[in-house]
Design a protein around this motif. Structure first.
Motif, short mmCIF file in Angstrom:
data_model
loop_
_atom_site.label_atom_id
_atom_site.label_comp_id
_atom_site.label_asym_id
_atom_site.label_seq_id
_atom_site.Cartn_x
_atom_site.Cartn_y
_atom_site.Cartn_z
N PHE A 1 -7.71 -5.30 5.50
CA PHE A 1 -7.96 -4.26 4.50
C PHE A 1 -6.66 -3.84 3.83
CE2 PHE A 1 -7.04 -2.17 8.47
CZ PHE A 1 -6.17 -1.15 8.10
N SER A 2 -6.81 -3.28 2.64
CA SER A 2 -5.70 -2.71 1.89
C SER A 2 -6.23 -1.47 1.19
CB SER A 2 -5.17 -3.72 0.86
OG SER A 2 -4.16 -3.13 0.07
N LEU A 3 -5.63 -0.32 1.48
CA LEU A 3 -6.06 0.96 0.90
C LEU A 3 -4.92 1.58 0.12
CD1 LEU A 3 -7.62 2.51 4.13
CD2 LEU A 3 -8.83 1.27 2.34
N GLN A 4 -5.24 2.18 -1.00
CA GLN A 4 -4.26 2.97 -1.73
C GLN A 4 -4.71 4.42 -1.66
OE1 GLN A 4 -2.99 1.54 -5.51
NE2 GLN A 4 -1.93 3.42 -6.02
N LEU A 5 -3.90 5.26 -0.98
CA LEU A 5 -4.25 6.65 -0.75
C LEU A 5 -3.47 7.55 -1.70
CD1 LEU A 5 -4.10 6.61 3.16
CD2 LEU A 5 -6.06 6.08 1.68
N GLN A 6 -4.15 8.47 -2.31
CA GLN A 6 -3.52 9.43 -3.22
C GLN A 6 -3.41 10.76 -2.47
OE1 GLN A 6 -2.39 8.78 -6.42
NE2 GLN A 6 -1.51 10.80 -6.32
N VAL B 1 2.35 1.03 6.58
CA VAL B 1 2.38 2.05 5.54
C VAL B 1 3.53 1.75 4.58
CG1 VAL B 1 2.72 4.51 5.07
CG2 VAL B 1 1.46 3.79 7.11
N ALA B 2 3.26 1.86 3.28
CA ALA B 2 4.30 1.73 2.26
C ALA B 2 4.13 2.87 1.27
CB ALA B 2 4.19 0.38 1.55
N GLY B 3 5.21 3.55 0.97
CA GLY B 3 5.15 4.66 0.03
C GLY B 3 5.52 5.95 0.74
N ASP B 4 5.61 7.03 -0.05
CA ASP B 4 6.03 8.32 0.48
C ASP B 4 5.10 9.40 -0.03
OD1 ASP B 4 7.35 10.49 1.52
OD2 ASP B 4 9.08 10.34 0.18
N ALA B 5 4.19 9.85 0.80
CA ALA B 5 3.21 10.87 0.40
C ALA B 5 3.90 12.18 0.06
CB ALA B 5 2.19 11.08 1.52
N ALA B 6 5.04 12.47 0.69
CA ALA B 6 5.74 13.73 0.43
C ALA B 6 6.19 13.84 -1.03
CB ALA B 6 6.94 13.86 1.36
N SER B 7 6.42 12.71 -1.67
CA SER B 7 6.85 12.72 -3.08
C SER B 7 5.67 12.85 -4.03
CB SER B 7 7.63 11.43 -3.39
OG SER B 7 6.75 10.32 -3.34
N GLY B 8 4.47 12.82 -3.50
CA GLY B 8 3.27 12.91 -4.34
C GLY B 8 2.81 11.56 -4.87
#
Length: 98
Positions: free
Chosen positions: A90-95, A47-54
């Protein structure tokens, strides 16, 4: 592999996957369908990124498979053979949800 008849593989979660704040990996459990055959699969994804920041979160990984488990015969051309095992990457970008 009869890609004309089976052009895609699918993975459907059977258990919720929660990405905790600051997490670098997540365990995914679900059903993997390849070549018209469905098998259960559990694996770790990065996982890369921070969903809490939107912001969008990227989830990448590789699902190890044994071709025979999905009724796929590893091709052999005589001078070249293919291993009985492989992987689906696979590579997914989740919003994050609104």
């Amino acid at each position: 592999m009869q890609v004309g008849e089976f052009p895609t593989a699918t993975f459907e979660l059977t258990e919720p996957a929660t990405i905790e704040e600051g997490a670098t990996s997540v365990e995914l459990t679900g059903d993997l369908t390849v070549h018209g055959v469905t098998q259960p699969a559990t694996f770790e994804a990065e996982v890369a990124g921070d969903a809490a920041s939107g912001d969008p979160v990227q989830v990448i990984g590789s699902i190890p498979i044994t071709f025979a488990d999905f009724d796929v015969e590893a091709p052999s051309l005589g001078f070249v053979t293919v291993e009985d095992e492989g992987s689906i990457e696979f590579s997914l970008q989740l919003q994050p949800g609104q």
